[in-house]
Every structure is written in structure tokens, then in C-alpha cells.
Design an enzyme around this catalytic site. Structure first.
Site, PDB file in Angstrom:
ATOM      1  N   LYS A 176      13.248  -7.260  32.221  1.00  0.00           N
ATOM      2  CA  LYS A 176      12.621  -7.629  30.950  1.00  0.00           C
ATOM      3  C   LYS A 176      13.290  -8.875  30.366  1.00  0.00           C
ATOM      4  CE  LYS A 176      13.511  -3.535  29.456  1.00  0.00           C
ATOM      5  NZ  LYS A 176      13.622  -2.282  28.662  1.00  0.00           N
ATOM      6  N   GLY A 213      12.700  -0.582  24.362  1.00  0.00           N
ATOM      7  CA  GLY A 213      12.906  -0.267  25.769  1.00  0.00           C
ATOM      8  C   GLY A 213      12.409   1.117  26.124  1.00  0.00           C
TER       9      GLY A 213
END
Length: 277
Positions: A176, A213
Site C-alpha cells: 500500500k 488498513g
């Protein structure tokens, strides 16, 4: 006959409700998936940080997994905070025992506040036991850096990190890029062992990022539980998180630097306006 997709989260509890199993279950519910949970740790946590952590006994973690998977079953499983090596070992054993195929591993190491959520010596167990079982693993830049042992300052660095992490066993790696500086877009690098994909979305100007997340990984698990192929589940999760961040910009809870998202903001936006009596 059961027609509702089922997803299980194996993670820690966030008493403030913004991350952990609370965020996972909210995400499952918002995406139309029946959510179940196995607790690994309890945290005294709010928007200002983590004040205390209590790690549950590994045999009790195992008992919870037996209760859920031995009866209800799951179409997908997501792991988050696993706290220590002993818990990782027992979780890996149970996932093998129940032959879980759609596993999303969010390698949680620190909270948004910087407080540690994984003991340093547990990283080796995470790599050795859990990553080889993962269909998808979703490290952020800090977690990817810890896994590969090098700084990540560019998209090229993210690609190389994805290659290295893929060699650890997961079939799909999502590095990410939300923490990459100097980029107007949040770009995630996805690697399946052969091809790279870059998923881009405009950065959302908001402090309500606590639990992003957890939410992203849970949204992937929800897509997998519904039968989506991995890349499509990852794409939809990216789109969902971006839309949720945008819809949560005006949300305000707590006095900390990072607030939670309003996990049902998108559902409320789509809900019909009640007719006046």
C-alpha cells in the site's frame, strides 16, 4: 440453505471502535457479509493512542477458531493483530487444519499512533508460518519495510518489495502506497508473482484515517467471501475505502490526531429519506 457470504476476522479488539475487529465487523456488515470474530488481544485504545494491551492465551484463541470454523464455517478469513509468536503459531495450525484457502493477512505491527501491536520476535513466525498460507497480504510501507529490511521511497522500491514478499509464500501481494510522500495519488502496487498492477486513487484530505488498513483488508476478504477473484476483490476494496474516506471527512469523534471513519456513511448516503408523517 445459507446464501449469505461468511467472513471471519482473527484480530485484536480496539475499544475505541475505529480499528481491529470492530472495524472488520463494520466493514463486513456494510458490504453485505456475515461477520464473525476471533479475539487475539484486548487493547485499551482511543483516538489518542493505545494505553494498554492484554494478549489472550493461545489455547483460548484456538478454542474460538474451533467454535466458529467447526460449526458455521467461513468463505474467507482475515487476520489482523496477532500480538505474539505463540498466537501466530496456533492460528497457522488451525488455518491449515480447516483448510482455509481465502486468507487475507494484514501484517499489523503498529497502531496509527505508533504504538507496537506485534512483539518484535514474532515477525519471524509471521513470515515462516502465516505468509505461506495467505492468498492476499496487505502490508503498508512501514510493514513492507520491516518485512524486506530496506527503505521504500519510490514506486520502484515498492515493486521490489512486492517481489521479495511474494517469495515468502503469499499468492498476491499488495504494497500500500498511502504513506509514500510527494504523490498526489495513493497508489498501491499489486503483484501476483508474474504481473504488476497499480491501483491509484486521489488522496483524501482527512484526519479520519484510523483503521484504514483493517478496513481495506476486511473489504478484500468480503469480496473474496462473495466469490470475487483476488484482483477484483482488491480493486473493489480500494474503491470502497476511498469512497468511505471521502464520506467520513466531516465525521468527528475523540480528541486525538487520527479519528475513525464512519463505516456506515455510504449506506446512510444511499438510504431513502423517510416520508414526513
Amino acid at each position: 440453505m445459507n446464501t449469505l457470504p461468511r467472513a471471519l476476522t482473527i484480530a485484536g479488539s480496539d475499544s475505541g471502535g475505529g480499528a481491529g475487529i470492530q472495524a472488520d465487523l463494520k466493514t463486513f456488515g456494510a458490504l453485505g457479509v456475515y461477520g464473525m470474530s476471533v479475539l487475539t488481544a484486548l487493547t485499551a485504545q482511543n483516538t489518542q493512542g493505545v494505553q494498554a494491551v492484554f494478549e489472550l492465551p493461545p489455547d483460548f484463541v484456538a478454542a474460538q477458531i474451533d467454535s466458529v470454523l467447526g460449526d458455521i464455517g467461513a468463505d474467507a478469513v482475515k487476520t489482523g493483530m496477532l500480538a505474539n509468536a505463540a498466537i501466530i503459531e496456533v492460528v497457522a495450525d488451525k488455518l491449515r487444519e480447516y483448510r482455509v484457502e481465502r486468507l487475507v493477512v494484514d501484517p499489523v505491527m503498529r497502531a496509527k499512533s505508533g504504538d507496537p501491536l506485534l512483539r518484535p520476535e514474532a515477525q519471524e513466525a509471521l513470515v515462516r508460518r502465516l505468509l505461506p498460507l495467505a492468498l492476499v497480504v496487505t502490508p503498508n510501507l512501514h510493514e513492507a519495510r520491516a518485512l524486506v529490511g530496506r527503505e521504500l521511497r519510490s514506486r520502484a522500491d515498492m515493486r521490489e518489495a512486492a517481489r521479495i514478499i511474494h517469495e515468502m509464500g503469499p499468492r498476491w501481494v499488495v504494497v500500500k502506497g498511502g504513506h509514500l510522500e510527494g504523490d498526489e495519488h495513493s497508489v498501491d502496487v499489486v503483484f501476483d508473482g508474474r504481473d504488476f498492477y497499480e491501483l491509484s486513487a486521489p488522496r483524501v484530505d482527512t484526519v479520519n484515517t484510523h483503521g484504514t488498513g483493517c478496513t481495506f483488508a476486511s473489504a478484500i476478504a468480503a469480496g473474496l467471501a462473495k466469490g470475487l477473484p483476488p484482483l477484483e476483490a482488491i480493486r473493489q476494496a480500494k474503491d470502497y475505502l476511498t469512497a468511505l474516506l471521502q464520506a467520513s471527512r466531516a465525521f468527528k469523534l475523540g480528541r486525538g490526531a487520527y479519528g475513525p471513519m464512519d463505516h456506515f456513511a455510504l449506506l446512510k448516503a444511499r438510504a431513502p429519506t423517510p416520508s414526513p408523517l
